[in-house]
Scaffold this motif. Sequence first.
Motif, PDB file in Angstrom:
ATOM      1  N   TYR A 150      -8.720  -6.393  -5.421  1.00 33.67           N
ATOM      2  CA  TYR A 150      -8.478  -5.423  -6.956  1.00 33.67           C
ATOM      3  C   TYR A 150      -8.253  -4.169  -6.294  1.00 33.67           C
ATOM      4  N   LEU A 151      -7.722  -3.718  -5.596  1.00 28.91           N
ATOM      5  CA  LEU A 151      -7.565  -2.538  -5.279  1.00 28.91           C
ATOM      6  C   LEU A 151      -5.835  -2.149  -5.024  1.00 28.91           C
ATOM      7  N   VAL A 198      -9.849   5.846  -5.155  1.00 28.41           N
ATOM      8  CA  VAL A 198      -9.875   5.513  -3.685  1.00 28.41           C
ATOM      9  C   VAL A 198      -9.296   5.859  -3.381  1.00 28.41           C
ATOM     10  N   ASP A 235     -10.001   1.398  -7.890  1.00 27.48           N
ATOM     11  CA  ASP A 235     -10.561   0.340  -8.022  1.00 27.48           C
ATOM     12  C   ASP A 235     -10.303  -0.303  -9.289  1.00 27.48           C
ATOM     13  N   LEU A 273     -15.666  -0.317  -0.034  1.00 28.21           N
ATOM     14  CA  LEU A 273     -15.008   1.021   0.133  1.00 28.21           C
ATOM     15  C   LEU A 273     -15.178   2.475   0.158  1.00 28.21           C
ATOM     16  N   ARG A 286     -19.259  -5.302  -1.978  1.00 30.85           N
ATOM     17  CA  ARG A 286     -17.495  -3.898  -1.732  1.00 30.85           C
ATOM     18  C   ARG A 286     -18.064  -2.557  -1.660  1.00 30.85           C
ATOM     19  N   ILE A 323      -5.279  -3.255   0.970  1.00 29.60           N
ATOM     20  CA  ILE A 323      -5.261  -3.663  -0.184  1.00 29.60           C
ATOM     21  C   ILE A 323      -4.304  -4.347  -1.194  1.00 29.60           C
ATOM     22  N   THR A 346     -11.640  -2.784 -10.352  1.00 30.23           N
ATOM     23  CA  THR A 346     -13.419  -4.056 -10.906  1.00 30.23           C
ATOM     24  C   THR A 346     -14.000  -2.707 -11.774  1.00 30.23           C
TER      25      THR A 346
END
Length: 553
Positions: free
Chosen positions: A192-193, A219, A212, A13, A9, A49, A214
């Motif tokens: 999850y973004l 981002v 993000d 990213l 991940r 996303i 998580t």
Amino acid sequence: MNLFSSFYRDRLLEKLSNTHYDVVVIGGGITGAGIALDAVSRGLKTALIEMSDFASGTSSRSTKLIHGGLRYLKQFEIGLVREVGRERAVVHQLAPHLVRAEKMLLPLTTGGTYSKMATSVGLMVYDVLAGVEKEDQRIMLSKEDTEKLEPMLKADNLEGGGLYAEYRTDDARLTIEVLKTAARYGAHPVNYLKAEEFIYEEGQITGLKCTDLTVNRQVLIRSRFVVNAAGPWVDQVRDLNRSATGKRLHLTKGVHIVVDYQALPVRQAVYFDVPDGRMIFAIPRGQITYIGTTDTDYYGNPADVKAWQEDVDYLIDATNHTFPDARLTRSHVISSWAGLRPLVYEEGKSASEISRRDEIFESPTGLISIAGGKLTGYRKMAERIVDLIGEKHWEQTGKDLPECTTDQIPLCGGVFTNEEAVNEYISDLKALLSAAGLPEGTAEYLTGNYGRQTDQLLDQFNAPSDDTDPDLRLAKAELWFCLHNEMVFSPLDFFERRTGMLYFRPRRMALYLQPLLDMFAWYFKWPAEKLQQESETLEKILYESAHFKPRPR
Ligand code: FAD
């Protein structure tokens, strides 16, 4: 390095932050997935996303049919029926393991929706519009033949039946495989973004600020074009762009319930009348039969959609009306799901009457939004969006984009020449799996879910292990495969969307919940409290998918 794994991940990213994309798609349902594959396969630098898990919106809660939408003929939606009808064979060809031919029985009853004559003509038109091969074209059945084919049908008002060709799929798996295929072409899909805000330069969108979810960090993504494929959230994303003017979405809710196959042992899928004039499906699938759907207006939060007692009772009553010997009650329901149709509002039309056609909206600042449509038509919807981007690309650069070729791109796992090749693969697997002590139906399940990727999964299954129960070993091999190849972060990603266990095999899920959660804990280094909390959450989800509250007034 496989960036579609759960373990890279940070690198993914980093790429999202450092790349200037041609296209960023908001929404990881089937619509967004299709657009990402189309765009990247035409040479555009593409990211996608998804604020939750891929397919966690409507694209895991449909009736799971790749169908032409017979009922839209009644509404004279000829163009829609022709397009999605023809798409069935294309999508089947791209993933014959995942999009399986399924005969559908339409019982004809005294006073039912369709007369015998109307059905015969309607199904014939359907076959012609959808370009159905001769051997698969509709067959009209006498009362006796219909009873023979489906002994569970109520005999006294049965007049006959029509048998026609459709396809069955798993919507969430289809979405994942389209995304994996896009990733193989170099696209960067990430779950999850969440898109939170647009970035503008000289009044035009040039990127997105995302969170993000998580780790709760921001981002920034730069892109020439941004597509809003957020399904039921399309208007919320348009609101972020202050462009939700004119046409708006109209959400309608659809619920499905699941019962053991023995509780409703239909021999093939049946599309039958409900006393209120609607029609619903009963679809057998391995050890279960699922029934749906309802269609009611929905005004709540799209993330909170639930099946209420009223929805479940409606489906049970309708089923008992057509199959009285089933005597279904709420206690037969072993699982359920509820989803939202992101339809485009039409003045004065009820939930069932609103068109399922897709529509594209462009905002003055450059946001391209797409709403409506069907799972079945995802490829053509994507083509229209990328053609539109192609026009803008030409205006900006003077260069043409290549034509759409997604009808020639087999989906991951689907490298079979045809349905016979899938059947051969299944029969080879059967011998192997029964020798390993796995339950009947496992070969069909694995092939349907993973196609040829089953080979990879079975290598893991055959690796040395302390587990004496072969089915647990298999479940662990599945989790291993999904973690390494399918960007799984939370247990529900696995139980609901990668394997469909929550819907179709909830007992297997309950049985293996703990050892599989232990595996999650090991891979993601969860502390004991997190493991405990996940375990309680999943027990609750399992319970709630088969126990229903009344609709709040
Ligand atoms: P979704 O799958 O909802 O995807 C949108 C995604 O956008 C969501 O995952 C959401 O989390 C994400 N998102 C939203 N906001 C943001 C944000 N700010 N940032 C990042 N991500 C965001 N069609 C058929 O062809 N056959 C059928 O049998 C069939 N049956 C159906 C039965 C029911 C009950 C329903 C409700 C629909 C059915 N459909 C069927 C229609 C089909 O399921 C939908 O058309 C399709 O799944 C819609 O996909 P989507 O990608 O547009 O939306």
